[in-house]
Scaffold this active site. Structure first.
Site, short mmCIF file in Angstrom:
data_model
loop_
_atom_site.label_atom_id
_atom_site.label_comp_id
_atom_site.label_asym_id
_atom_site.label_seq_id
_atom_site.Cartn_x
_atom_site.Cartn_y
_atom_site.Cartn_z
N TYR A 442 0.81 -1.23 0.00
CA TYR A 442 0.00 0.00 0.00
C TYR A 442 0.84 1.28 0.00
O TYR A 442 2.04 1.22 0.13
CB TYR A 442 -1.09 -0.02 1.07
CG TYR A 442 -0.78 -0.14 2.53
CD1 TYR A 442 0.46 0.07 3.08
CD2 TYR A 442 -1.83 -0.46 3.40
CE1 TYR A 442 0.66 -0.03 4.44
CE2 TYR A 442 -1.63 -0.57 4.78
CZ TYR A 442 -0.39 -0.35 5.28
OH TYR A 442 -0.19 -0.45 6.63
N GLU A 443 0.18 2.38 -0.23
CA GLU A 443 0.85 3.68 -0.44
C GLU A 443 1.83 3.63 -1.61
O GLU A 443 2.90 4.25 -1.58
CB GLU A 443 1.59 4.13 0.82
CG GLU A 443 0.71 4.59 1.93
CD GLU A 443 -0.27 5.67 1.52
OE1 GLU A 443 0.07 6.49 0.67
OE2 GLU A 443 -1.39 5.65 2.05
N GLY A 444 1.47 2.92 -2.67
CA GLY A 444 2.35 2.75 -3.81
C GLY A 444 3.17 1.49 -3.62
O GLY A 444 3.99 1.43 -2.70
#
Lengths: 592, 592
Positions: A442-444
């Site tokens: 997550y978050e890229g």
């Protein structure tokens, strides 16, 4: 159970990542070591005594959805209340809105502790602080006045609503729509998925930051706007009043972080039946410029996720080390006591434990150094500010991706050290692995981080900034070499080789980009990021060893250099010589 | 969902691991390629159609314990019944007792398929076949007559009872006791933990093989005897009759393989209240010589666990590849179609997928080659038999440890390729990671395997056997070099370098052992095993490429050589230069 390593954290902040020099220079006003130590000590106590006990119950009970309402696990609401009463949510928050305005370094250090104690617990406030930052930087004064104080205190929590089923890594594909209501507000319609802490019973209101498109928006990412959509609309006194038309329609069943509600959020589907459908929202920043606002919070969220990697690795190391000192099996030459030897005396177990310890400390050093750069940027002016901003930008993807990979690898080694007990859920080692596994995603995803590093960060400062950084690391290697001490073994040689590998691959990738061979650069992005991080991590462990000449730190620096740094040569080969075969072999992957 | 890769498996068996040459030489009598293909095809159909659907329900429902009885998940009993009716359990079983006596290579290949479809399903019969082998080699004719036919057919299942709370890797510490009953039988008393398939409702009887000590037994591993203890004592007609005094008192809650009941077994606690306490058992082999008998089944069980690593890796690769061809995000230069590109076109995703594919195929080749050695040993005589037995012994720890590490790494990469969906249990990618995580632990942790390789296998044939093997791999590298083909890129150079690293580290470790520096050798065992496996795996992929000159196989060989083999240099450094720093740094690990 986890015990916050307060001294180790303080050491890494001060002597590895640069906090001591900044304090001594007065960069943070009258903030001094005493206050830093007091804050870290108190946070450590809270994390150890009050957050860590939430981990198991949070994992087992999970967050539960019924009739669009999410109930948090037993004890979580009380602990969160206590936590915000301690002022922890507002540690870095703007003083104008009740925050303490302390440096990011302290925020990141305490964040590590909350996440070590329980990653699902540490995650929620991370989103809130991201929302605070986006609002503080981009929102109107009215919105700030209405929302910021409660978000800074933690009485309300914030969320980030980006992902849709067809739009994950590629936000250009998002479809959630916003309509102008004519009164300055907007109506939002659409579905968002994977919304962390999208719904829960911890706080009296939840403030959603939502990306959506206006009807006349250009296609792609330049047509996305950012809106603030509260769960409860505020009444004339600024208190949560009428229910807004935004609801949680489902929770994901996940591998880990069960206590963190991962919500499907429905905007404007008419659930609030007493009004026209449409979730009421307010624009943050300018129309069609929402992505820039969101990136403000995403950058810091990326560092925060990196801290989760460090945090889980630390917790896994502590657990494995305790087990290895307790569990007895077989004989070991290094053990002269009665009966079977504690397994910590077996060299193969020592290798696992030292690998865990060294990776954890190197990841922590990188992440704290990134936080230091953010702090220095915020207190600097002119070229210095630009320098530190570049530094923060350079290190953010490295901190995020390397530290979260380390989180998974160290948690997995932790399971291994426990032997059969590691596979039993009751032990808790597997729980850390389950939690850790989301952080590289997550978050890229970490692949996206690597691409960001190569395509956006290597060009910083006309391509020179990265070499400034490598030069600083080189100075550390030179200092080790100058000592000419047997205690460091081959550390200086290994470090110099690794940094040379980093320089060569950096130039190689910059050249590829200049030549327009971006696919070859992309093919090498992930091994490059790891090479970067290993070389940096090795240098930071050397800096730690040099700081006070402690024998244990010197030994760990040497272990890292002689056992883990050798990987950089293989990674260099992969970056500089791997793309052609990758391209050939990949042909067989594509379905007809 | 998993589809058995029948053609790939057949290719690896025949052209990489040596089955074709053995068939052509008539080593297995009149067994020919046609029958091999037919068996693999039919097994593939069964695994794909009937076993794979059990995976999800098995994971979700799990095995359940109530009143000392274990109920398997819905559908499992019927599928198992169907499976044994197909004759799959007895594929390698002795013909004298109703088995088909087919080569181990076929057994291992089909085992891969059952485990890819559902590791919890494939695990049970593995234990049964281990029990068959131990009984066939060591038991009295009476015991064989009474038990073997039913175990070979799969109507009854077998278990291995080794572990006790204080005795895991170190069996010398075990305490379960056996008493002579005076009538040739024994009474067993004690507690065993982590007993796989110790209790369930799949079969009419369960045959436990139990390690225990007689009252006059010497201390340590030379005082351990092996006993057969059936769940139901046989009546005069040889049918299951009275309940024996052995019961399941608990099931472990595990990270994965939920459908495999992991039992705590209580022997002789008086649960069977109509008799004197004591579980009735019969000696297998000689008193105090039980460990040797158990090792018979453990060696093959280790290869079987290695197959689980290959199996999960294959399943994870298939799932990730399908997702990557389906999921669309962003733009990719290699994709000229409409809209967003399937993520399989992104170079970073390709790197993950190719790494998964190459590691899976290399691990499979090593494991099948080990099975080939077992087969050749069983059909050879004299020095040839000794040669092949040494080969099997050499490759067993490599197959077990490398393949199970690959299983975890590939399953973890599979989660990563799925992005956020990978963390959602519904997707099934996380389930494979959860299942895979036990394989590096049980049947001897991978650390134990590495120690076995270094301390017991490198000395085989006066230390020469390992160089015979490396020489064979060298011949493959030379053949690639002789082709002088651009298609292979730098494959030959990379292979030769990796094999040189292998030779050097092998000599280094042999020398350490000769010099009595065993702790330094143990410190390098794990990186050495991985170095060994990577060099061997690279050579096997080259052999596959050379076999038919297929462009796809050549490209994969080259990808492995140019992207993954570079790690051997770092591993060599770790083995030859890492022990001193490990020893120093480890001092800080030991609790005061």
């Amino acid at each position: 159970m986890y015990r916050a390593p307060v001294e180790e954290i303080a050491f890494a902040l001060k002597h590895v990542a640069g906090l001591k020099a900044a304090l001594d220079a007065g960069s943070f006003g009258d903030l001094g070591e005493d206050l830093v130590d007091a804050i870290l000590g108190e946070a450590g106590r809270f994390a150890t005594d009050e957050v860590a006990p939430l981990h198991e119950v949070g994992d087992k009970a999970g967050a539960r959805l019924k009739d669009a309402a999410v109930t948090m696990p037993p004890g979580w609401k009380e602990a969160y209340r206590h936590w915000i009463e301690g002022g922890w949510n507002g540690l870095n928050g703007p003083e104008e809105f009740g925050g303490q305005g302390l440096p990011t370094m302290l925020g990141v250090a305490t964040l590590e502790m909350w996440n070590s104690a329980s990653m699902a617990f540490g995650l929620g406030p991370t989103l809130t602080m991201g929302a605070v930052e986006a609002l503080d930087k981009h929102a109107s004064e009215d919105l700030k006045a209405a929302y910021l104080e409660k978000l800074v205190s933690g009485e309300w929590m914030g969320t980030m609503n980006l992902t849709e089923p067809q739009a994950g890594s590629d936000l250009a594909a998002l479809r959630t729509r916003a309509e102008r209501a004519g009164d300055g507000s907007y109506r939002i319609f659409g579905q968002k998925i994977f919304i962390t802490y999208g719904e829960h019973d911890l706080t009296g209101n939840i403030v959603h930051l939502v990306l959506a498109r206006l009807p006349d928006a250009p296609a792609g990412t330049r047509g996305i706007s950012l809106f603030l959509v509260p769960k409860y609309l505020l009444d004339d006194d600024g208190r949560p009043g009428a229910r807004n038309d935004v609801f949680c329609s489902g929770l994901e069943e996940k591998l880990g972080i069960h206590a963190s509600p991962t919500c499907t959020m429905i905007y404007g589907d008419g659930f609030a039946k007493d009004r026209e459908p449409g979730a009421v929202g307010w624009l943050i920043g300018e129309e069609h410029r929402g992505l820039a606002c969101m990136f403000t919070m995403m950058n810091n969220a990326r560092l925060a996720v990196g801290m989760q990697g460090v945090a889980v690795a630390e917790a896994a190391f502590q657990k494995a080390l305790a087990y290895a000192n307790d569990r007895r099996q077989g004989k070991a030459s290094g053990y002269s006591g009665e009966g079977m030897a504690p397994i910590v005396h077996h060299p193969d177990v020592q290798r696992n434990l030292l690998t865990m310890k060294a990776l954890t400390q190197s990841a922590r050093a990188i992440a704290y150094s990134c936080a230091h750069a953010i702090d220095m940027a915020s207190v600097s002016e002119g070229t210095a500010k630009a320098h530190w901003q570049d530094r923060a930008n350079l290190l953010t993807p490295v901190a995020k991706a390397f530290a979260t990979d380390v989180g998974v690898d160290v948690a997995s080694l932790g399971v291994q050290v426990h032997g059969g007990m590691g596979f039993i859920e009751e032990t808790g080692a597997a729980r850390l692995l389950r939690d850790a596994r989301i952080a590289p995603i997550y978050e890229g995803t970490n692949g996206i981080q690597a691409i960001d590093l190569v395509t956006r960060k290597l060009p910083l400062g006309n391509g020179d900034h990265v070499f400034d950084y490598v030069g600083e690391l080189d100075a550390v290697a030179n200092a080790v070499a100058a000592l000419n001490s047997d205690d460091y073994g081959r550390s200086a040689i290994c470090l110099e080789q690794a940094l040379d590998d980093l320089q060569q691959t950096t130039r190689f990738l910059q050249k590829l980009l200049e030549d327009g061979r971006s696919d070859d650069a992309l093919a090498g992005a992930t091994p490059y990021l790891r090479l970067f991080a290993l070389a940096a991590g090795g240098a930071y462990l050397a800096r730690a060893a040099l700081a006070e000449g402690d024998a244990g730190r010197i030994a760990l620096c040497r272990f890292f250099a002689e056992n883990l740094l050798g990987e950089t040569a293989a990674l260099k080969d992969r970056v500089t010589g791997g793309a052609a075969s990758l391209r050939e072999a990949a042909k067989a992957l594509v379905s007809a």
